[in-house]
Scaffold this motif. Structure first.
Motif, PDB file in Angstrom:
ATOM      1  N   ARG A  43      24.105  47.700 142.332  1.00  0.00           N
ATOM      2  CA  ARG A  43      23.055  46.688 142.491  1.00  0.00           C
ATOM      3  C   ARG A  43      23.515  45.330 141.973  1.00  0.00           C
ATOM      4  O   ARG A  43      23.281  44.302 142.617  1.00  0.00           O
ATOM      5  CB  ARG A  43      21.787  47.137 141.767  1.00  0.00           C
ATOM      6  CG  ARG A  43      20.575  46.261 142.045  1.00  0.00           C
ATOM      7  CD  ARG A  43      19.380  46.714 141.223  1.00  0.00           C
ATOM      8  NE  ARG A  43      18.190  45.942 141.551  1.00  0.00           N
ATOM      9  CZ  ARG A  43      17.262  46.318 142.408  1.00  0.00           C
ATOM     10  NH1 ARG A  43      17.375  47.470 143.036  1.00  0.00           N
ATOM     11  NH2 ARG A  43      16.209  45.557 142.648  1.00  0.00           N
ATOM     12  N   VAL A  46      26.143  43.790 144.361  1.00  0.00           N
ATOM     13  CA  VAL A  46      25.505  43.232 145.554  1.00  0.00           C
ATOM     14  C   VAL A  46      24.753  41.955 145.203  1.00  0.00           C
ATOM     15  O   VAL A  46      24.797  40.964 145.948  1.00  0.00           O
ATOM     16  CB  VAL A  46      24.553  44.266 146.188  1.00  0.00           C
ATOM     17  CG1 VAL A  46      23.750  43.633 147.313  1.00  0.00           C
ATOM     18  CG2 VAL A  46      25.339  45.454 146.715  1.00  0.00           C
ATOM     19  N   ILE A  50      25.010  38.187 147.171  1.00  0.00           N
ATOM     20  CA  ILE A  50      23.929  37.736 148.052  1.00  0.00           C
ATOM     21  C   ILE A  50      23.871  36.219 148.222  1.00  0.00           C
ATOM     22  O   ILE A  50      23.793  35.731 149.360  1.00  0.00           O
ATOM     23  CB  ILE A  50      22.577  38.275 147.554  1.00  0.00           C
ATOM     24  CG1 ILE A  50      22.493  39.795 147.768  1.00  0.00           C
ATOM     25  CG2 ILE A  50      21.417  37.579 148.264  1.00  0.00           C
ATOM     26  CD1 ILE A  50      22.537  40.211 149.223  1.00  0.00           C
ATOM     27  N   GLN A  54      24.081  34.320 151.865  1.00  0.00           N
ATOM     28  CA  GLN A  54      22.961  33.546 152.405  1.00  0.00           C
ATOM     29  C   GLN A  54      23.425  32.164 152.848  1.00  0.00           C
ATOM     30  O   GLN A  54      23.048  31.670 153.913  1.00  0.00           O
ATOM     31  CB  GLN A  54      21.852  33.439 151.355  1.00  0.00           C
ATOM     32  CG  GLN A  54      21.130  34.759 151.091  1.00  0.00           C
ATOM     33  CD  GLN A  54      20.145  34.671 149.953  1.00  0.00           C
ATOM     34  OE1 GLN A  54      20.336  33.907 149.004  1.00  0.00           O
ATOM     35  NE2 GLN A  54      19.075  35.471 150.020  1.00  0.00           N
ATOM     36  N   MET A 133      28.265  48.269 151.698  1.00  0.00           N
ATOM     37  CA  MET A 133      27.347  47.326 151.083  1.00  0.00           C
ATOM     38  C   MET A 133      28.040  46.124 150.453  1.00  0.00           C
ATOM     39  O   MET A 133      27.435  45.056 150.310  1.00  0.00           O
ATOM     40  CB  MET A 133      26.480  48.031 150.036  1.00  0.00           C
ATOM     41  CG  MET A 133      25.538  49.065 150.628  1.00  0.00           C
ATOM     42  SD  MET A 133      24.265  49.628 149.472  1.00  0.00           S
ATOM     43  CE  MET A 133      23.278  48.143 149.292  1.00  0.00           C
ATOM     44  N   GLU A 202      14.425  36.993 149.201  1.00  0.00           N
ATOM     45  CA  GLU A 202      14.600  38.042 148.199  1.00  0.00           C
ATOM     46  C   GLU A 202      14.433  39.441 148.793  1.00  0.00           C
ATOM     47  O   GLU A 202      14.323  40.423 148.061  1.00  0.00           O
ATOM     48  CB  GLU A 202      13.607  37.853 147.050  1.00  0.00           C
ATOM     49  CG  GLU A 202      13.744  36.513 146.336  1.00  0.00           C
ATOM     50  CD  GLU A 202      12.709  36.344 145.230  1.00  0.00           C
ATOM     51  OE1 GLU A 202      12.536  37.305 144.455  1.00  0.00           O
ATOM     52  OE2 GLU A 202      12.067  35.290 145.165  1.00  0.00           O
ATOM     53  N   TYR A 203      14.408  39.541 150.112  1.00  0.00           N
ATOM     54  CA  TYR A 203      14.160  40.837 150.749  1.00  0.00           C
ATOM     55  C   TYR A 203      15.189  41.883 150.361  1.00  0.00           C
ATOM     56  O   TYR A 203      14.878  43.075 150.315  1.00  0.00           O
ATOM     57  CB  TYR A 203      14.193  40.678 152.278  1.00  0.00           C
ATOM     58  CG  TYR A 203      12.885  40.207 152.874  1.00  0.00           C
ATOM     59  CD1 TYR A 203      11.755  39.999 152.087  1.00  0.00           C
ATOM     60  CD2 TYR A 203      12.774  39.979 154.239  1.00  0.00           C
ATOM     61  CE1 TYR A 203      10.580  39.559 152.629  1.00  0.00           C
ATOM     62  CE2 TYR A 203      11.593  39.525 154.806  1.00  0.00           C
ATOM     63  CZ  TYR A 203      10.485  39.325 153.987  1.00  0.00           C
ATOM     64  OH  TYR A 203       9.322  38.893 154.542  1.00  0.00           O
ATOM     65  N   TRP A 204      16.431  41.461 150.138  1.00  0.00           N
ATOM     66  CA  TRP A 204      17.479  42.456 149.872  1.00  0.00           C
ATOM     67  C   TRP A 204      17.124  43.307 148.661  1.00  0.00           C
ATOM     68  O   TRP A 204      17.531  44.454 148.560  1.00  0.00           O
ATOM     69  CB  TRP A 204      18.811  41.756 149.629  1.00  0.00           C
ATOM     70  CG  TRP A 204      18.912  41.068 148.323  1.00  0.00           C
ATOM     71  CD1 TRP A 204      18.542  39.777 148.031  1.00  0.00           C
ATOM     72  CD2 TRP A 204      19.393  41.619 147.103  1.00  0.00           C
ATOM     73  NE1 TRP A 204      18.750  39.501 146.706  1.00  0.00           N
ATOM     74  CE2 TRP A 204      19.283  40.622 146.110  1.00  0.00           C
ATOM     75  CE3 TRP A 204      19.906  42.861 146.737  1.00  0.00           C
ATOM     76  CZ2 TRP A 204      19.660  40.830 144.785  1.00  0.00           C
ATOM     77  CZ3 TRP A 204      20.266  43.058 145.423  1.00  0.00           C
ATOM     78  CH2 TRP A 204      20.150  42.055 144.447  1.00  0.00           C
TER      79      TRP A 204
END
Length: 204
Positions: A43, A46, A50, A54, A133, A202-204
């Motif tokens: 986590r 990732v 991010i 983006q 991922m 922030e969807y991820w």
């Protein structure tokens, strides 16, 4: 980065063209890369990636948002959108020469590079998940920790067991699997956050 479509020709062309356009982002700093290699928390790895991804997609849209990447015929539509470029993704690519690639790696390369449970054995699924991922080959320590994390989350909610038990005994395993995944929606952290109005960034 590849164009999602039913077929591989345009996928390959776009996937190999984007690096030449300089849109796949620069390599991470050595220090940042070393930090990721030492982290065993998927986590957090990732999360670090991010923001750059983006910005990368914003740059692609700004520089090439009005470019045409294909034509659509009535026959394509009747054929179930066969051959129609529909979205961008980068986890896999059907290479016309080498077959499917995962994050640029062929299956033999994945078998060689990804950690296995025993020396010379097949790669652990957790290693492939990490690769998909993050785009990076994980260490054995990272894969082992991911296995531990997934086991901690492996408890099946009672209502999901009831859904599975209510299905006929001859139900296809993949049907059972998909129904169980759908039934897990009630436990979804994303669904709860979406209901609260989480911002799409922030969807991820």
């Amino acid at each position: 980065l590849a164009a999602a479509k039913h077929g591989s020709a345009c996928n390959s062309a776009l996937a190999y063209r984007l690096p030449r356009l300089g849109l796949l982002g620069s390599a991470s700093s050595w220090q940042s890369q070393q930090q990721r290699l030492s982290s065993t928390d998927l986590r957090s790895v990732v999360a670090e990636k991010i923001p750059a991804q983006q910005e990368r997609l914003k740059a692609i849209k700004k520089a090439h948002g009005d470019k045409v990447i294909g034509d659509v015929t009535v026959g394509m539509c009747i054929g179930g959108m066969r051959g129609i470029t529909g979205m961008l993704w980068e986890t896999s690519l059907l290479d016309p020469e080498d077959g499917i690639r995962f994050r640029g790696y062929t299956i033999p390369e994945c078998q060689k590079a990804l950690p296995a449970a025993v020396e010379g054995g097949e790669p652990l699924p957790e290693g492939m998940l990490w690769l998909l991922m993050t785009g990076e080959i994980p260490t054995k320590e990272q894969v082992d920790q991911l296995s531990v994390d997934l086991r901690k989350r492996s408890a099946l909610p009672p209502h999901v067991a009831k859904v599975l038990n209510a299905m006929p005994a001859d139900t296809h395993p993949m049907t059972q699997f998909t129904q169980a995944i759908l039934a897990l929606q009630t436990n979804s952290e994303f669904a709860a956050a979406y209901t609260r109005g989480i911002h799409k960034s922030e969807y991820w």
